[in-house]
Design a protein around this motif. Structure first.
Motif, PDB file in Angstrom:
ATOM      1  N   PHE A 138       0.851  -1.195   0.000  1.00 29.88           N
ATOM      2  CA  PHE A 138       0.000   0.000   0.000  1.00 29.88           C
ATOM      3  C   PHE A 138       0.880   1.235   0.000  1.00 29.88           C
ATOM      4  O   PHE A 138       2.019   1.197   0.443  1.00 29.88           O
ATOM      5  CB  PHE A 138      -0.853   0.047   1.270  1.00 29.88           C
ATOM      6  N   GLY A 139       0.289   2.375  -0.415  1.00 23.26           N
ATOM      7  CA  GLY A 139       0.939   3.673  -0.264  1.00 23.26           C
ATOM      8  C   GLY A 139       2.324   3.690  -0.856  1.00 23.26           C
ATOM      9  O   GLY A 139       2.551   3.183  -1.951  1.00 23.26           O
ATOM     10  N   SER A 140       3.285   4.258  -0.109  1.00 24.39           N
ATOM     11  CA  SER A 140       4.630   4.412  -0.675  1.00 24.39           C
ATOM     12  C   SER A 140       5.319   3.066  -0.850  1.00 24.39           C
ATOM     13  O   SER A 140       6.169   2.912  -1.718  1.00 24.39           O
ATOM     14  CB  SER A 140       5.481   5.335   0.196  1.00 24.39           C
ATOM     15  N   ALA A 141       4.919   2.067  -0.059  1.00 23.96           N
ATOM     16  CA  ALA A 141       5.510   0.731  -0.248  1.00 23.96           C
ATOM     17  C   ALA A 141       5.123   0.179  -1.614  1.00 23.96           C
ATOM     18  O   ALA A 141       5.876  -0.571  -2.227  1.00 23.96           O
ATOM     19  CB  ALA A 141       5.068  -0.216   0.863  1.00 23.96           C
ATOM     20  N   SER A 142       3.940   0.552  -2.146  1.00 23.75           N
ATOM     21  CA  SER A 142       3.518  -0.018  -3.420  1.00 23.75           C
ATOM     22  C   SER A 142       4.276   0.617  -4.576  1.00 23.75           C
ATOM     23  O   SER A 142       4.555  -0.037  -5.570  1.00 23.75           O
ATOM     24  CB  SER A 142       2.013   0.109  -3.625  1.00 23.75           C
ATOM     25  N   SER A 143       4.658   1.921  -4.460  1.00 25.07           N
ATOM     26  CA  SER A 143       5.417   2.510  -5.558  1.00 25.07           C
ATOM     27  C   SER A 143       6.855   2.003  -5.573  1.00 25.07           C
ATOM     28  O   SER A 143       7.510   1.976  -6.597  1.00 25.07           O
ATOM     29  CB  SER A 143       5.361   4.033  -5.508  1.00 25.07           C
ATOM     30  N   ARG A 144       7.345   1.613  -4.410  1.00 23.98           N
ATOM     31  CA  ARG A 144       8.685   1.020  -4.344  1.00 23.98           C
ATOM     32  C   ARG A 144       8.651  -0.453  -4.744  1.00 23.98           C
ATOM     33  O   ARG A 144       9.637  -1.062  -5.049  1.00 23.98           O
ATOM     34  CB  ARG A 144       9.216   1.096  -2.902  1.00 23.98           C
ATOM     35  N   GLY A 145       7.462  -1.035  -4.610  1.00 22.33           N
ATOM     36  CA  GLY A 145       7.458  -2.497  -4.513  1.00 22.33           C
ATOM     37  C   GLY A 145       6.808  -3.203  -5.646  1.00 22.33           C
ATOM     38  O   GLY A 145       6.152  -2.662  -6.496  1.00 22.33           O
TER      39      GLY A 145
END
Ligand SMILES: Nc1nc2c(c(=O)[nH]1)N(C=O)[C@@H](CNc1ccc(C(=O)N[C@@H](CCC(=O)O)C(=O)O)cc1)CN2
Ligand SMILES: Nc1ncnc2c1ncn2[C@@H]1O[C@H](COP(=O)(O)OP(=O)(O)OP(=O)(O)O)[C@@H](O)[C@H]1O
Length: 199
Positions: free
Chosen positions: A190-197
């Motif tokens: 979710f959130g910033s973890a999803s753009s990294r992940g």
């Protein structure tokens, strides 16, 4: 208002969790471990906090055992005091657990304390943006707030059955969101973890 909405949501969520738990039982822990290990970013030296599942909760024990066997530092929570953040103590295979608050089991208080960078979080329900509903003690909200204040980048990873996904959970100012949720079906960021992940 929000607190009442949460109470209603808790009742429905508990039922859904218990149905999923009865249906999936023994197959979920291995799948949860596999999806976590495949998707959630770990650095060497990460300290990962688990929890000791109670009743119908999705069980992270197999994951914690595998992480520990890989050499990661693993920890389990103790309720140090009501309305205070949880304290995490190092756990190794074979360590004795003691009966703890609210029917949990906890590490012994003299086990070394550690500060996790990844926290596996029990929950009653989660939604598509990482909001989370717990039992209402506020322990994980306080704990994640304290860990994140201390150091950026602490990951909260919900562990759940996929049937625990709910729509638009009520959220209060102090609610801490999840970065990931891992279920028997996969891992979702979710959130910033999803753009990294790589969900
Ligand atoms: N496995 C586990 N360990 C945990 C938590 C948790 O939610 N799950 N906690 C999270 O804060 C902390 C302990 N706090 C808790 C606070 C309230 C309840 C609680 O209300 N339990 C219900 C039964 C829940 C169920 O039906 O499964 C109860 O006692 O009626 C449980 C734990 C730390 N350890
Ligand atoms: N950071 C915080 N500081 C102080 N009080 C807090 C904090 N976070 C939550 N609380 C208190 O905890 C109470 C319960 O919060 P909430 O209903 O969100 O719990 P929960 O997320 O369901 O439970 P848990 O985190 O234990 O699983 C709230 O009424 C709030 O007053």
């Amino acid at each position: 208002m929000k607190a009442e909405a949460k109470q209603l949501a808790r009742r429905a969520a508990r039922e859904r969790r218990d149905v999923a738990s009865a249906a999936l039982g023994a197959s979920a822990p291995g799948l949860i471990a596999r999806h976590f290990l495949r998707h959630v970013p770990l650095s060497t030296g990460s300290c990962i906090a688990g929890y000791v599942a109670m009743m119908g909760e999705a069980d992270p024990a197999e994951l914690i055992e595998r992480l520990s066997a890989q050499g990661h530092v693993c920890a389990l929570p103790r309720v140090a005091a009501m309305n205070e953040p949880l304290v995490f103590h190092r756990w190794r295979a074979g360590n004795v657990l003691l009966p703890g608050a609210h029917g949990t089991r906890e590490p012994q208080p003299d086990a070394p304390v550690c500060r996790p960078d990844i926290v596996l979080v029990p929950l009653l329900a989660f939604d598509s943006v990482g909001r989370r509903l717990g039992y209402g003690g506020g322990y994980y909200d306080r704990t994640l707030a304290a860990l994140r204040e201390d150091r950026a980048g602490v990951l909260a990873v919900g562990v759940a059955f996929s049937a625990q996904e709910a729509q638009d959970l009520p959220e209060e100012q102090f609610d801490e969101r999840l970065d990931w949720v891992v279920t028997e079906k996969g891992a979702q960021a979710f959130g910033s973890a999803s753009s990294r992940g790589q969900a």
